[in-house]
Scaffold this active site. Structure first.
Site, PDB file in Angstrom:
ATOM      1  N   GLY A   1     -53.474 -95.075  61.811  1.00  0.00           N
ATOM      2  CA  GLY A   1     -52.379 -94.311  61.159  1.00  0.00           C
ATOM      3  C   GLY A   1     -52.482 -94.207  59.571  1.00  0.00           C
ATOM      4  N   THR A   2     -53.453 -94.157  59.074  1.00  0.00           N
ATOM      5  CA  THR A   2     -53.418 -94.100  57.609  1.00  0.00           C
ATOM      6  C   THR A   2     -53.184 -92.465  57.271  1.00  0.00           C
ATOM      7  OG1 THR A   2     -55.715 -93.326  57.253  1.00  0.00           O
ATOM      8  CG2 THR A   2     -55.123 -95.803  57.232  1.00  0.00           C
ATOM      9  N   ASN A   3     -53.386 -91.569  58.211  1.00  0.00           N
ATOM     10  CA  ASN A   3     -52.888 -90.367  58.054  1.00  0.00           C
ATOM     11  C   ASN A   3     -51.390 -90.162  58.325  1.00  0.00           C
ATOM     12  OD1 ASN A   3     -55.222 -88.208  57.024  1.00  0.00           O
ATOM     13  ND2 ASN A   3     -56.248 -89.476  58.740  1.00  0.00           N
TER      14      ASN A   3
ATOM     15  N   MET B   1     -57.230 -89.355  69.255  1.00  0.00           N
ATOM     16  CA  MET B   1     -58.579 -89.398  69.830  1.00  0.00           C
ATOM     17  C   MET B   1     -58.796 -89.068  71.211  1.00  0.00           C
ATOM     18  SD  MET B   1     -60.131 -90.225  67.203  1.00  0.00           S
ATOM     19  CE  MET B   1     -60.033 -91.290  65.708  1.00  0.00           C
TER      20      MET B   1
ATOM     21  N   ILE C   1     -58.867 -85.159  73.588  1.00  0.00           N
ATOM     22  CA  ILE C   1     -58.795 -83.813  73.736  1.00  0.00           C
ATOM     23  C   ILE C   1     -57.751 -83.203  74.553  1.00  0.00           C
ATOM     24  CG2 ILE C   1     -60.268 -81.716  74.114  1.00  0.00           C
ATOM     25  CD1 ILE C   1     -62.790 -83.204  72.898  1.00  0.00           C
ATOM     26  N   LEU C   2     -56.739 -82.370  73.937  1.00  0.00           N
ATOM     27  CA  LEU C   2     -55.897 -81.946  74.982  1.00  0.00           C
ATOM     28  C   LEU C   2     -56.165 -80.705  75.599  1.00  0.00           C
ATOM     29  CD1 LEU C   2     -53.257 -82.347  72.284  1.00  0.00           C
ATOM     30  CD2 LEU C   2     -53.119 -83.661  74.433  1.00  0.00           C
TER      31      LEU C   2
ATOM     32  N   ASN D   1     -54.846 -80.289  63.411  1.00  0.00           N
ATOM     33  CA  ASN D   1     -55.618 -81.380  63.443  1.00  0.00           C
ATOM     34  C   ASN D   1     -56.489 -81.711  62.212  1.00  0.00           C
ATOM     35  OD1 ASN D   1     -57.224 -83.613  64.929  1.00  0.00           O
ATOM     36  ND2 ASN D   1     -59.042 -82.163  64.945  1.00  0.00           N
TER      37      ASN D   1
ATOM     38  N   HIS E   1     -60.041 -83.189  60.754  1.00  0.00           N
ATOM     39  CA  HIS E   1     -61.134 -83.729  61.367  1.00  0.00           C
ATOM     40  C   HIS E   1     -62.088 -84.217  60.009  1.00  0.00           C
ATOM     41  CE1 HIS E   1     -64.667 -83.919  63.800  1.00  0.00           C
ATOM     42  NE2 HIS E   1     -65.488 -83.393  62.939  1.00  0.00           N
TER      43      HIS E   1
HETATM   44  C1  GAR Z   1     -59.420 -89.941  60.239  1.00  0.00           C
HETATM   45  O1  GAR Z   1     -60.492 -90.222  59.594  1.00  0.00           O
HETATM   46  C2  GAR Z   1     -59.458 -88.820  61.137  1.00  0.00           C
HETATM   47  O2  GAR Z   1     -59.786 -87.878  60.537  1.00  0.00           O
HETATM   48  C3  GAR Z   1     -60.260 -89.110  62.402  1.00  0.00           C
HETATM   49  O3  GAR Z   1     -60.157 -90.401  62.588  1.00  0.00           O
HETATM   50  C4  GAR Z   1     -59.675 -91.206  61.411  1.00  0.00           C
HETATM   51  C5  GAR Z   1     -58.247 -91.811  62.108  1.00  0.00           C
HETATM   52  O4  GAR Z   1     -57.846 -92.393  60.998  1.00  0.00           O
HETATM   53  N1  GAR Z   1     -60.042 -88.031  63.272  1.00  0.00           N
HETATM   54  C6  GAR Z   1     -61.010 -87.626  64.218  1.00  0.00           C
HETATM   55  O5  GAR Z   1     -62.154 -88.157  63.974  1.00  0.00           O
HETATM   56  C7  GAR Z   1     -60.631 -86.496  65.292  1.00  0.00           C
HETATM   57  N2  GAR Z   1     -61.392 -86.050  65.889  1.00  0.00           N
HETATM   58  P1  GAR Z   1     -56.260 -92.873  60.970  1.00  0.00           P
HETATM   59  O6  GAR Z   1     -55.657 -93.186  62.156  1.00  0.00           O
HETATM   60  O7  GAR Z   1     -56.249 -93.968  59.937  1.00  0.00           O
HETATM   61  O8  GAR Z   1     -55.452 -91.698  60.227  1.00  0.00           O
END
Ligand code: GAR
Length: 207
Positions: A12-14, A91, A93-94, A108, A110
């Site tokens: 969940g850093t994003n 993670m 795909i919907l 999203n 990526h």
């Molecule tokens: C992030 O790097 C995001 O871009 C990637 O997973 C990580 C999640 O980090 N997403 C994907 O690969 C989706 N296809 P987070 O949970 O710390 O935000």
């Protein structure tokens, strides 16, 4: 104020970047009203709790296939009256039942420069492993709308970082998160909430 629902599966850093940007007043005309997690163990749930944001857990493992899972997600999104859905490290795909109901309303992040290193099977650290295996000299992240095809929706923003000779997947991932994902995702979310993204011939343009 647009209602933003953030879907998460992991660290969940994003999500944290979105919460921090909102606290700094950088998400204009939008409010994170709910977080939905596909993983009951996700640290993102704690981040939502710390920020006082309601969190709904819909475990992917409770559903036998993507369609039945997507229907459960769709029902919750409708209940939340979501104006914008953000996949922030989500993670799963919907199915098109969701992407069609919320066309050009799902964003999203990526962790690569689409159309490279994307599509089914390219998620998380695996993306960076593949980029290093290939020997690319720049990588980055893409913020895009979600349609029925994995990582194929209209691109909103992209940003790059250099790849260094001694990079590991973890080091490259961190550089991309810090320099691109955590900056561009909140920016794209604000642009959406301010109605500053338009679509022409299936492509997204920032006004
Ligand atoms: C992030 O790097 C995001 O871009 C990637 O997973 C990580 C999640 O980090 N997403 C994907 O690969 C989706 N296809 P987070 O949970 O710390 O935000």
């Amino acid at each position: 104020m647009k209602k933003i629902v953030v879907l998460v599966s992991g660290g969940g850093t994003n999500l944290q970047a979105l919460i921090d940007a909102a606290n700094r007043g950088e998400i204009k005309n939008g409010k994170i009203s709910c977080v939905i997690s596909s993983n009951p163990e996700a640290y993102a749930i704690e981040r939502a709790g710390n920020a006082g944001i309601p969190c709904v857990i819909i475990p992917r493992k409770d559903y036998s296939d993507s369609v039945s899972y997507s229907k459960a997600i769709l029902a919750e999104l409708d209940r939340q009256e979501a104006d914008l859905i953000v996949l922030a490290g989500f993670m799963t795909i919907l199915d098109k039942c969701v992407t069609e109901a919320y066309a050009y309303k799902i964003i999203n992040v990526h962790p690569a420069l689409i159309p490279s290193f994307c599509g089914e099977g390219f998620y998380g650290l695996r993306v960076h492993e593949k980029a290093l295996e290939y020997g690319v000299k720049v990588s980055g992240a893409t913020i895009h709308f979600v349609n029925e095809e994995a990582d194929a929706g209209a691109i909103i923003l992209q940003g790059t970082v250099d790849v260094e000779n001694d990079d590991t997947p973890e080091v490259l991932q961190r550089r991309i998160m810090e320099n691109v994902e955590w900056k561009l995702l909140p920016k794209a979310v604000s642009l959406f909430c301010e109605d500053r993204i338009s679509i022409k011939n299936g492509k997204a343009y920032v006004d």
